[in-house]
Scaffold this active site. Structure first.
Site, PDB file in Angstrom:
ATOM      1  N   ASP A 127       0.816  -1.201  -0.156  1.00 47.11           N
ATOM      2  CA  ASP A 127      -0.052   0.252   0.014  1.00 47.11           C
ATOM      3  C   ASP A 127       0.974   1.302   0.185  1.00 47.11           C
ATOM      4  OD1 ASP A 127      -2.436   1.508   0.480  1.00 47.11           O
ATOM      5  OD2 ASP A 127      -3.196  -0.586   1.177  1.00 47.11           O
ATOM      6  N   ASP A 137      -3.119   4.785  -2.280  1.00 47.40           N
ATOM      7  CA  ASP A 137      -4.269   5.273  -1.609  1.00 47.40           C
ATOM      8  C   ASP A 137      -4.781   6.696  -2.156  1.00 47.40           C
ATOM      9  OD1 ASP A 137      -5.869   4.650   1.047  1.00 47.40           O
ATOM     10  OD2 ASP A 137      -4.887   6.330   1.501  1.00 47.40           O
ATOM     11  N   GLU A 155      -6.320   3.847  -6.158  1.00 45.34           N
ATOM     12  CA  GLU A 155      -7.705   3.975  -5.529  1.00 45.34           C
ATOM     13  C   GLU A 155      -8.128   5.380  -5.783  1.00 45.34           C
ATOM     14  OE1 GLU A 155      -9.858   4.012  -1.335  1.00 45.34           O
ATOM     15  OE2 GLU A 155      -8.158   4.829  -1.534  1.00 45.34           O
ATOM     16  N   HIS A 191     -11.368  -3.520   2.855  1.00 47.03           N
ATOM     17  CA  HIS A 191     -11.216  -3.213   4.114  1.00 47.03           C
ATOM     18  C   HIS A 191     -12.222  -2.020   4.387  1.00 47.03           C
ATOM     19  CE1 HIS A 191      -8.491  -0.389   2.442  1.00 47.03           C
ATOM     20  NE2 HIS A 191      -8.339   0.259   3.279  1.00 47.03           N
ATOM     21  N   ASP A 192     -12.539  -1.173   3.484  1.00 43.65           N
ATOM     22  CA  ASP A 192     -13.661  -0.097   3.734  1.00 43.65           C
ATOM     23  C   ASP A 192     -14.694  -0.128   3.547  1.00 43.65           C
ATOM     24  OD1 ASP A 192     -11.261   1.392   4.275  1.00 43.65           O
ATOM     25  OD2 ASP A 192     -10.883   2.345   2.110  1.00 43.65           O
TER      26      ASP A 192
HETATM   27  O1  TEU Z   1      -9.971   4.942   1.535  1.00 44.75           O
HETATM   28  C1  TEU Z   1     -10.410   6.451   0.969  1.00 44.75           C
HETATM   29  C2  TEU Z   1     -11.761   6.472   0.792  1.00 44.75           C
HETATM   30  O2  TEU Z   1     -12.229   7.346  -0.001  1.00 44.75           O
HETATM   31  C3  TEU Z   1     -13.007   5.742   1.562  1.00 44.75           C
HETATM   32  O3  TEU Z   1     -12.960   4.591   1.000  1.00 44.75           O
HETATM   33  C4  TEU Z   1     -12.669   5.969   3.013  1.00 44.75           C
HETATM   34  O4  TEU Z   1     -12.485   4.650   3.483  1.00 44.75           O
HETATM   35  C5  TEU Z   1     -13.917   6.434   3.547  1.00 44.75           C
HETATM   36  O5  TEU Z   1     -14.547   5.378   3.938  1.00 44.75           O
HETATM   37  C6  TEU Z   1     -14.554   7.768   3.067  1.00 44.75           C
HETATM   38  O6  TEU Z   1     -16.067   7.550   3.640  1.00 44.75           O
HETATM   39  C7  TEU Z   1      -8.405   4.975   1.806  1.00 44.75           C
HETATM   40  C8  TEU Z   1      -8.169   3.654   2.530  1.00 44.75           C
HETATM   41  O7  TEU Z   1      -8.566   2.813   1.912  1.00 44.75           O
HETATM   42  C9  TEU Z   1      -8.953   3.793   4.005  1.00 44.75           C
HETATM   43  O8  TEU Z   1      -8.869   2.763   4.816  1.00 44.75           O
HETATM   44  C10 TEU Z   1      -8.353   5.237   4.677  1.00 44.75           C
HETATM   45  O9  TEU Z   1      -9.007   5.260   5.723  1.00 44.75           O
HETATM   46  C11 TEU Z   1      -8.374   6.425   3.698  1.00 44.75           C
HETATM   47  O10 TEU Z   1      -7.877   6.170   2.577  1.00 44.75           O
HETATM   48  C12 TEU Z   1      -7.273   7.377   4.347  1.00 44.75           C
HETATM   49  O11 TEU Z   1      -5.742   7.056   4.304  1.00 44.75           O
END
Ligand code: TEU
Length: 574
Positions: free
Chosen positions: A98, A206, A265, A338-339
């Site tokens: 990552d 990210d 991403e 994971h989100d």
């Molecule tokens: O996620 C970015 C993102 O835009 C979203 O998916 C976020 O998880 C959130 O739900 C917005 O409402 C990335 C990573 O995957 C996430 O785990 C991190 O928290 C985020 O960036 C910050 O680094």
């Protein structure tokens, strides 16, 4: 090895905190991943994407990095990572790390120096701004603009010592880097080259489309009910993101001389932008994670406002991406990560009667589309969402801050619970269910977040090598992508797009044709006869069950939530 080797592969995402704990401290670690590499080998995946293991205060579970070249002791050591790289490579698995460079931790040496004084060496590596004109810093309304943070509250944090605010789109412990500063970019590229020299095979980047902030940092629109202005439309996919990624490609990857994979991403990216980002001739990234299909069930009041979603809407969206990227660019394919909530609970049917069938059918669709599929840990077991019930059940900063903000504004927790249960990121973060035993075999200690109660039924031990399991179905799908070029390289033809319950499409490559039929309902689905014309003698290469294959081939009926992939050299129905 062709430059676009990643067209024929499947990526598996490990969220290390929740994958496997080797030392009994309740938190997953790198040695845990090493010990469980056999699971990935068995599944047959080609690439492991490892979520952050770098040094971090863990405010956002490692997405707040305080040292890009160090490993957090919570997860292990640099030697452990070296060993993981070597062992993965021995197993024919490439490792993608990552890359979190929209922001650092506030405990990163760059930020520590940056905040030390207004004329520190790294001051202009971060977004420092004075209070709004006519306001006193630190008071309500004095923030330089009205942007809200993704994790609730203002996106600005007041720094008393130097009398300025700094920008953080995520938590206040995640200050944003200034990408227009060439020193920032050079430092990031040097760090990336250092990891590649250690043997890693690429990066998942990210929120990489948020790195270009708009000139003048204007206020964002405020809709009725918004506490803060919307920063997102202003910071998403600014024009310089393309320049930065091209520069990065030249500085980091152009002369690497070995296969690698990059995936950006990119929340908010549309298909037209994605084509630009992934057009090989432009040398930006190999593929992007787009968010349209995981935002379809988001209501007007934000991510915890849930609106119903039909299969037809989901299908229309994903099939449009298939068509729009069919000649230029490349799709990443994912149901969860994971989100996101667990796929089977969100897009399938996690009722015990239908759970396995629908988990398998989701797999069938995703893994036979054109693009590179990603499997999120536990998805291959059909892991579900979690029956959260109290504020204390949540660990994720996004959920915790949201509960705090909303309850402070007078909203009862019971009103928040349905949204949280559906979409809290903690749904994806409970430990991987290895066994039916204590803590699902994840740890011999106390897990940092409890395992989901259904681990007694849903676990790897009960599935690996067991015919008909979700795991074995995923294994067959991964193998199909490796063996069948119509899956990895074929064209896509959407079919029966007006059918409410049947997701159907054709794939074709050099005379081989595939027909994918998937039911998204509990009732048996009669396949429109014209779809099956010419497929009478076809072979079912993958099916959720023998009944499903027989049902389609002999009666033209697909049982509820089942799916089949037919192969033939016959003619695809128009
Ligand atoms: O996620 C970015 C993102 O835009 C979203 O998916 C976020 O998880 C959130 O739900 C917005 O409402 C990335 C990573 O995957 C996430 O785990 C991190 O928290 C985020 O960036 C910050 O680094």
């Amino acid at each position: 090895m062709p430059r676009d080797w990643w067209k024929g592969v499947v990526v598996y995402q490990v969220y290390p905190r929740s994958f496997a704990d080797s030392d009994g401290d309740g938190v997953g670690d790198i040695r845990g991943v090493i010990e469980r590499l056999g699971h990935l080998e068995r599944l047959g995946v080609d690439v492991l994407w490892l979520s952050p293991v770098y040094c971090s205060p863990q405010d956002d579970n490692g997405y707040d990095i305080s040292d890009y070249r160090g490993i957090d002791p919570l997860f292990g050591t640099l030697e452990d990572v070296d060993e993981l790289i070597a062992r993965a490579h021995d197993a024919g698995i490439r490792l993608v790390m990552d890359l979190v460079v929209n922001h650092t931790s506030d405990e990163h040496a760059w930020f520590v120096d940056s905040r030390s004084s207004r004329d520190s060496e790294h001051r202009d590596w971060y977004w420092w701004r004075p209070p709004r004109k006519g306001h006193v810093g630190g008071e309500a309304g004095a923030e330089p603009n009205n942007w809200g943070s993704f994790f609730s509250g203002s996106a600005w944090e007041w720094d008393e010592a130097t009398g300025e605010y700094y920008l953080h789109l995520f938590s206040r412990k995640q200050p944003d880097l200034v990408w227009s500063n060439p020193d920032v970019r050079a430092a990031v590229y040097a760090m990336m080259r250092w990891w590649l020299a250690r043997g890693v095979d690429g990066f998942r980047m990210d929120v990489i489309n948020l790195i270009d902030k708009p000139d003048g940092l204007p206020d964002g629109d405020k809709k009725l009910g918004d506490l803060w202005g919307q920063a997102f439309p202003l910071v998403s996919t600014g024009p310089r993101v393309h320049d930065y990624l091209q520069e990065m490609h030249g500085q980091v990857f152009a002369d690497l001389g070995r296969p690698y994979l990059t995936v950006g991403e990119m929340p908010g990216v549309d298909a037209e932008q994605a084509r630009l980002f992934t057009d090989p001739a432009r040398r930006e990234v190999d593929m992007v994670f787009q968010f349209e299909h995981v935002d379809l069930d988001k209501g007007p009041s934000g991510k915890f406002d849930i609106v119903p979603l039909t299969m037809a809407e989901l299908r229309a969206n994903l099939m449009r991406w298939q068509v729009e990227l069919d000649d230029v660019g490349w799709n990443s394919l994912y149901w969860d990560n994971h989100d996101q909530p667990r796929a089977v609970s969100r897009f399938g049917d996690d009722d015990p009667v239908w759970r396995e069938r629908s988990a398998k059918t989701l797999g069938t669709v995703l893994h036979t589309l054109r693009g590179t599929p990603y499997v999120y840990q536990g998805e291959e077991l059909g892991m579900t969402n979690v029956p959260f019930s109290a504020p204390e059940d949540f660990r994720d900063i996004e959920s915790v801050n949201y509960i705090r903000e909303q309850t402070a504004a007078g909203v009862p927790f019971s009103d928040l619970l349905p949204g949280l249960r559906f979409r809290s990121r903690d749904n994806a973060r409970t430990p991987v269910q290895w066994t039916a035993g204590e803590h699902a075999g994840f740890t011999r200690g106390e897990p940092w977040i409890p395992v989901t109660p259904n681990h007694e039924e849903i676990n790897a031990e009960a599935q690996v090598g067991v015919e008909g399991s979700v795991f074995e179905h995923y294994r067959a799908l991964v193998a199909l992508r490796h063996e069948e070029r119509a899956v990895s390289h074929g064209t896509v033809t959407p079919l029966a797009m007006d059918h409410p319950d049947l997701w159907a499409f054709g794939r074709e490559h050099e005379g081989t044709r595939l027909l994918v039929l998937a039911s998204f309902t509990r009732e048996p689905v009669e396949v429109p006869p014209e779809l099956l014309e010419g497929w009478e003698g076809a072979e079912a290469v993958v099916a959720t069950s023998g009944d499903a294959a027989a049902g389609v081939l002999t009666h033209g009926v697909l049982p509820g939530w089942e799916s089949v992939v037919l192969r033939s050299s016959g003619t695809l129905a128009e």
